[in-house]
Design a protein around this motif. Structure first.
Motif, PDB file in Angstrom:
ATOM      1  N   THR A 114      11.990  35.733  60.677  1.00 18.07           N
ATOM      2  CA  THR A 114      13.452  35.598  60.663  1.00 18.07           C
ATOM      3  C   THR A 114      13.931  34.881  59.414  1.00 18.07           C
ATOM      4  OG1 THR A 114      13.447  35.493  63.078  1.00 18.07           O
ATOM      5  CG2 THR A 114      15.445  34.762  61.946  1.00 18.07           C
ATOM      6  N   ASN A 115      13.258  33.789  59.068  1.00 18.42           N
ATOM      7  CA  ASN A 115      13.613  33.012  57.889  1.00 18.42           C
ATOM      8  C   ASN A 115      12.547  33.163  56.812  1.00 18.42           C
ATOM      9  OD1 ASN A 115      15.937  31.900  59.182  1.00 18.42           O
ATOM     10  ND2 ASN A 115      14.584  30.464  60.253  1.00 18.42           N
ATOM     11  N   TYR A 116      12.966  33.041  55.552  1.00 16.47           N
ATOM     12  CA  TYR A 116      12.010  33.103  54.447  1.00 16.47           C
ATOM     13  C   TYR A 116      11.085  31.895  54.496  1.00 16.47           C
ATOM     14  CZ  TYR A 116      10.083  33.109  49.721  1.00 16.47           C
ATOM     15  OH  TYR A 116       9.232  33.089  48.655  1.00 16.47           O
ATOM     16  N   GLU A 117       9.799  32.149  54.445  1.00 17.93           N
ATOM     17  CA  GLU A 117       8.817  31.070  54.425  1.00 17.93           C
ATOM     18  C   GLU A 117       7.591  31.516  53.649  1.00 17.93           C
ATOM     19  OE1 GLU A 117       6.017  28.355  57.424  1.00 17.93           O
ATOM     20  OE2 GLU A 117       7.250  30.005  58.223  1.00 17.93           O
ATOM     21  N   ARG A 118       7.220  30.728  52.643  1.00 15.35           N
ATOM     22  CA  ARG A 118       5.998  31.005  51.892  1.00 15.35           C
ATOM     23  C   ARG A 118       4.878  30.158  52.489  1.00 15.35           C
ATOM     24  NH1 ARG A 118       4.574  33.101  47.000  1.00 15.35           N
ATOM     25  NH2 ARG A 118       6.764  33.425  46.451  1.00 15.35           N
ATOM     26  N   ARG A 119       3.871  30.818  53.026  1.00 15.09           N
ATOM     27  CA  ARG A 119       2.731  30.114  53.608  1.00 15.09           C
ATOM     28  C   ARG A 119       1.601  30.120  52.582  1.00 15.09           C
ATOM     29  NH1 ARG A 119       1.630  32.717  59.377  1.00 15.09           N
ATOM     30  NH2 ARG A 119       0.469  30.761  59.648  1.00 15.09           N
ATOM     31  N   ALA A 120       1.005  28.959  52.362  1.00 20.83           N
ATOM     32  CA  ALA A 120       0.034  28.828  51.278  1.00 20.83           C
ATOM     33  C   ALA A 120      -1.179  28.028  51.732  1.00 20.83           C
ATOM     34  CB  ALA A 120       0.670  28.160  50.066  1.00 20.83           C
ATOM     35  N   ASN A 121      -2.267  28.234  51.018  1.00 20.48           N
ATOM     36  CA  ASN A 121      -3.492  27.473  51.237  1.00 20.48           C
ATOM     37  C   ASN A 121      -4.324  27.578  49.965  1.00 20.48           C
ATOM     38  OD1 ASN A 121      -5.455  25.921  52.444  1.00 20.48           O
ATOM     39  ND2 ASN A 121      -5.718  27.249  54.236  1.00 20.48           N
ATOM     40  N   ALA A 122      -5.267  26.675  49.805  1.00 23.24           N
ATOM     41  CA  ALA A 122      -6.160  26.688  48.639  1.00 23.24           C
ATOM     42  C   ALA A 122      -7.547  26.249  49.080  1.00 23.24           C
ATOM     43  CB  ALA A 122      -5.636  25.774  47.540  1.00 23.24           C
ATOM     44  N   LYS A 123      -8.535  26.709  48.340  1.00 26.93           N
ATOM     45  CA  LYS A 123      -9.919  26.386  48.686  1.00 26.93           C
ATOM     46  C   LYS A 123     -10.776  26.457  47.433  1.00 26.93           C
ATOM     47  CE  LYS A 123     -13.574  25.881  51.434  1.00 26.93           C
ATOM     48  NZ  LYS A 123     -13.842  24.672  52.228  1.00 26.93           N
ATOM     49  N   SER A 124     -11.696  25.480  47.299  1.00 23.66           N
ATOM     50  CA  SER A 124     -12.651  25.481  46.185  1.00 23.66           C
ATOM     51  C   SER A 124     -14.059  25.646  46.718  1.00 23.66           C
ATOM     52  CB  SER A 124     -12.544  24.178  45.388  1.00 23.66           C
ATOM     53  OG  SER A 124     -11.283  24.066  44.774  1.00 23.66           O
ATOM     54  N   MET A 125     -14.890  26.304  45.929  1.00 23.73           N
ATOM     55  CA  MET A 125     -16.282  26.561  46.303  1.00 23.73           C
ATOM     56  C   MET A 125     -17.197  26.213  45.138  1.00 23.73           C
ATOM     57  SD  MET A 125     -16.322  27.868  49.414  1.00 23.73           S
ATOM     58  CE  MET A 125     -17.903  28.721  49.480  1.00 23.73           C
ATOM     59  N   VAL A 126     -18.324  25.561  45.433  1.00 20.52           N
ATOM     60  CA  VAL A 126     -19.369  25.302  44.447  1.00 20.52           C
ATOM     61  C   VAL A 126     -20.626  26.016  44.915  1.00 20.52           C
ATOM     62  CG1 VAL A 126     -20.780  23.567  43.296  1.00 20.52           C
ATOM     63  CG2 VAL A 126     -18.377  23.082  43.808  1.00 20.52           C
ATOM     64  N   SER A 127     -21.196  26.842  44.045  1.00 20.98           N
ATOM     65  CA  SER A 127     -22.336  27.680  44.419  1.00 20.98           C
ATOM     66  C   SER A 127     -23.493  27.454  43.451  1.00 20.98           C
ATOM     67  CB  SER A 127     -21.936  29.160  44.401  1.00 20.98           C
ATOM     68  OG  SER A 127     -20.797  29.396  45.197  1.00 20.98           O
ATOM     69  N   PRO A 128     -24.493  26.646  43.835  1.00 19.78           N
ATOM     70  CA  PRO A 128     -25.673  26.461  42.983  1.00 19.78           C
ATOM     71  C   PRO A 128     -26.682  27.601  43.154  1.00 19.78           C
ATOM     72  CG  PRO A 128     -25.833  25.075  44.917  1.00 19.78           C
ATOM     73  CD  PRO A 128     -24.503  25.764  45.006  1.00 19.78           C
ATOM     74  N   LYS A 129     -27.477  27.857  42.109  1.00 18.26           N
ATOM     75  CA  LYS A 129     -28.527  28.881  42.120  1.00 18.26           C
ATOM     76  C   LYS A 129     -29.776  28.295  41.464  1.00 18.26           C
ATOM     77  CE  LYS A 129     -24.660  31.530  42.374  1.00 18.26           C
ATOM     78  NZ  LYS A 129     -24.152  32.255  43.547  1.00 18.26           N
ATOM     79  N   LEU A 130     -30.939  28.660  41.969  1.00 16.21           N
ATOM     80  CA  LEU A 130     -32.202  28.227  41.377  1.00 16.21           C
ATOM     81  C   LEU A 130     -33.228  29.336  41.560  1.00 16.21           C
ATOM     82  CD1 LEU A 130     -33.730  25.917  39.966  1.00 16.21           C
ATOM     83  CD2 LEU A 130     -34.456  25.135  42.236  1.00 16.21           C
TER      84      LEU A 130
END
Length: 754
Positions: free
Chosen positions: A501-517
């Motif tokens: 009904t009303n304008y609404e911006r829904r937001a989220n953020a996420k960071s990822m660290v990915s090690p490899k060996l």
């Protein structure tokens, strides 16, 4: 890991000189095209080895003064062996051209590169397996199966390493560095439509399994496949193909600049354009009216000896009708035939345009900087009906999914080969971003593909992925190499619900660290063993992420591979691996219903085996075997099967390449029965298929014949345990719904080269 990063940064600015040693370097060309050759194997005395870079350069350092034999090899080109003399504190330089030749498996070299374990198989398969369609391109990955269930225009369903990947949730796909996977897609997360790629333009396929590669980010859990198009054409061609079911296909590839203006051995610039038109009515009772048009153009310019500019443009459009998935009970009762339909008004249309710019600056033959900018314009509209009259007994359950998006991206990397404490090391640092601007992403109930009854979901999505990585490979000894890497990804999700009904911006953020060996040890000149370990992930739909604040919105994947690549004889190449893959709990947006479903943690473990054997000069045998045990970790035994996850698959065949121009292949595909639901009370039937291709190639023409499903087996290509209701039913029924697989299908083609 902190110490690793510090060492990596230090190595950018410092190196240690070799004492009392010399080196050999050079440049390798393709004699037929005049282009530098990358990934050529260069071996000194069957001990120290390397591969050429994109400019055809190589260098091997740390050689004691003396006489050596240098072996230069590449699949499909004639191997060169030549003596060289290495002097103290001097660099011996060579310039060589490789010419086309018969494939000789003895030329395949086993090295210690951690990403090279399957590259030899890839090169062989491209040479030995005739590629007819975009679907065949995906089948180059050992153990990968696909299924089409929407009239030929929809992206294929993918199966790999115990995953029902749907349309791309757990495999990273790219073409010339442009992502194929679509994030937060109207139909499903990771949706990957490869139909914009013309098979004849493919030069090579870089693929591997697992999440162990720093430059591969989102969706790289089961593995990745990176397709690279040709830099230049050795010949222009026109191809016409026709077959059963009203099938027609034509391909044109034209070299725009020719070779006359270049001084050999190097061709400084090249340009070509390719086009493809494909149409078919298909084998269903209701004609598919399928049409697809592809246009692709590419330009390469070598600026001096150390810079390469590449620009390409492609456009693709496709339209089709579809019969959709049908319930078993409708066929058994005689209500419809095997190739009939419940709702034959399904179908769709899609289009994609790509613009790609790449610039590589080779500061020396040991240092390079790359830049890539790309843009994609994409439109999608798909009409489906999976449940028929379950939810709307009067008008039916037909749905329409649609979207329009712009995708922008940049990739940059810095690569340097160094000497540190007397050891060779390779450092790569990369960074980039991807921004998806998705407009009017929509799910609606419709009637007859035209009338909208109601919108179930509608809105706009903005999704951004920023990333950076550092990747270090250190040659601990002449046989042992260590690869360590760290990747960082940051996601920003935005969604505006157009139905609110009303304008609404829904937001989220996420960071990822990915090690490899990763460790790779060369037991001998013909055997390399490796251990790969690392973390990866696949992102979830923005509509899931903004609705699940605080949850595991981007689940992590943990993987381990123990394997070996070896040549027990000169004519046999084998790769085998034991592997384990754990995936955290995740939330999945079900685009067909506009709902969020929670899934628990899973574990997949298995054995991969691939072999390539040259029985005699002109006869090749290959086989891939893949055993997997995919289970849910949160459910009790007997209730923990993963629906549609493959348990055992095998692909293999015979290939013939004669000097007189005759080449052919006879191939099989087998997938065993697998569970269609969590307790295995419903079974998705397996199948065994045999295909054949026969070609006769001469310098100026080629004629060919291909047959799919020689045995005319009755098989189910796509299968789902679905609850549905037919128009004459009172109660809903849950059972297998399927798309019938291709029957005996004959096609012929003719090509003219000029």
């Amino acid at each position: 890991m902190r110490q690793l990063v510090c060492i990596a940064l230090f190595l950018i600015f410092s190196s240690c000189a070799w004492a009392h040693t010399g080196s050999v370097s050079g440049k390798i060309y393709n004699n037929e095209t005049g282009q530098p050759l990358s990934n050529v194997n260069v071996v000194v005395n069957a001990e120290k080895s390397t591969t050429t870079d994109i400019f055809g350069y190589f260098k091997i350092s740390g050689l004691k003064p003396g006489n050596y034999i240098l072996k230069i090899s590449y699949v499909g080109l004639k191997t060169i062996e030549k003596p060289i003399e290495v002097r103290e504190d001097e660099n011996a330089q060579i310039l060589e051209q490789l010419t086309p030749s018969s494939i000789v498996l003895a030329d395949v070299t086993i090295n210690t590169g951690h990403t090279q374990n399957l590259s030899n198989i890839s090169a062989l398969d491209i040479e030995l397996r005739p590629v007819q369609t975009s679907q065949d391109v995906l089948r180059l990955v050992p153990g990968l199966f696909i299924a089409q269930h929407a009239g030929g225009g929809k992206a294929e369903q993918i199966f790999l390493r115990g995953f029902d990947i749907d349309h791309g949730t757990d495999i990273n796909l790219s073409v010339d560095g442009i992502p194929v996977n679509m994030v937060s897609h109207a139909h499903g997360q990771g949706y990957s439509d490869l139909h914009f790629l013309i098979p004849e333009t493919i030069e090579n396929v870089d693929f591997n399994k697992g999440m162990y590669y720093a430059d591969k980010g989102d969706f790289t859990t089961a593995g990745y496949a990176a397709f690279h198009t040709k830099k230049t054409l050795d010949k222009s061609r026109i191809k016409i193909e026709g077959g059963q079911f009203g099938t027609f296909r034509t391909v044109a590839m034209v070299d725009l600049l020719g070779k006359n203006n270049d001084e050999l051995p190097e061709r400084k610039q090249s340009a070509y354009v390719a086009s493809e038109y494909y149409m078919t009515n298909g084998y269903f009772n209701s004609p598919q009216n399928f049409n697809r048009l592809n246009i692709f153009a590419k330009y390469n310019q070598y600026i001096g000896d150390d810079k390469l500019l590449t620009a390409s443009f492609s456009t693709f459009s496709s339209k089709w009708d579809a019969s959709g998935q049908i319930p078993e009970r409708a066929v058994k009762s005689g209500m419809i035939g095997r190739f009939g339909a419940i709702d034959d008004t399904e179908g769709g249309e899609t289009s994609r345009a790509n613009l790609n710019l790449q610039f590589i600056n080779n500061l020396s033959n040991r240092t390079a900087i790359t830049h890539q900018l790309y843009f994609t314009r994409y439109n999608f509209n798909l009409v489906s009906n999976f449940t028929f009259f379950l939810n709307n007994p009067e008008e039916g359950d037909q749905i329409t999914q649609s979207e329009s998006r712009n995708m922008y991206g940049y990739k940059g990397s810095f690569f340097r080969e160094l000497q540190f404490l007397g050891k060779e090391t390779q450092l790569e640092i990369g960074a980039g971003f991807r921004y998806d601007d998705v407009n009017d992403i929509r799910l609606s109930n419709t009637v007859n593909r035209k009338e909208v009854i109601r919108d179930l979901s509608r809105g706009n999505i903005d999704q951004t992925n920023l990333y950076a990585y550092v990747n270090e490979t250190l040659e601990l000894t002449s046989r042992l190499s260590l690869n360590a890497a760290l990747r960082f990804d940051h996601f920003v999700f935005n969604y505006v619900d157009a139905l609110a009904t009303n304008y609404e911006r829904r937001a989220n953020a996420k960071s990822m660290v990915s090690p490899k060996l990763n460790l790779n040890y060369k037991l001998g000149p013909n055997t390399s063993v490796y251990v790969k370990s690392g973390m990866g992930f696949h992102s979830n739909d923005t509509r899931v992420v903004v609705a699940q604040q605080g949850e595991k919105i981007i689940p992590k994947a943990y993987g381990l591979d123990l394997g070996a690549t070896f040549k027990p004889t000169r004519s046999l190449v084998v790769n085998a691996a034991l592997w384990l893959l754990d995936l955290e709990q995740e939330f999945v947006y079900v685009g067909d219903e506009a709902v969020v479903e929670a899934g628990g943690a899973t574990r997949r473990q298995g054995i991969d085996f691939s072999a390539r054997y040259q029985a005699i000069k002109w006869l090749f045998v290959d086989v891939d075997l893949n055993f997997t045990n995919p289970k849910s970790k949160d459910d009790p035994e007997g209730q923990n099967y993963i629906p549609l996850a493959p348990i055992f698959t095998s692909i293999g065949g015979l290939s013939v390449k004669l000097d007189n121009g005759i080449n052919s292949s006879l191939r099989y595909r087998y997938i065993a029965n697998r569970p269609a639901n969590e307790d295995y009370s419903i079974v998705a039937d397996g199948y065994f298929l045999v295909d054949a291709v026969l070609n006769y190639t001469q310098p100026w023409f080629e004629v060919g014949l291909s047959i799919e499903n020689i045995l005319n087996a009755k098989w189910k290509e796509a299968q789902f345990d679905t609850e549905s209701r037919l128009s004459n039913e009172i109660e809903a029924v849950s059972e297998i719904h399927f798309t019938p697989g291709t029957p005996f299908f004959l096609r012929a083609n003719v090509s003219y080269f000029f």
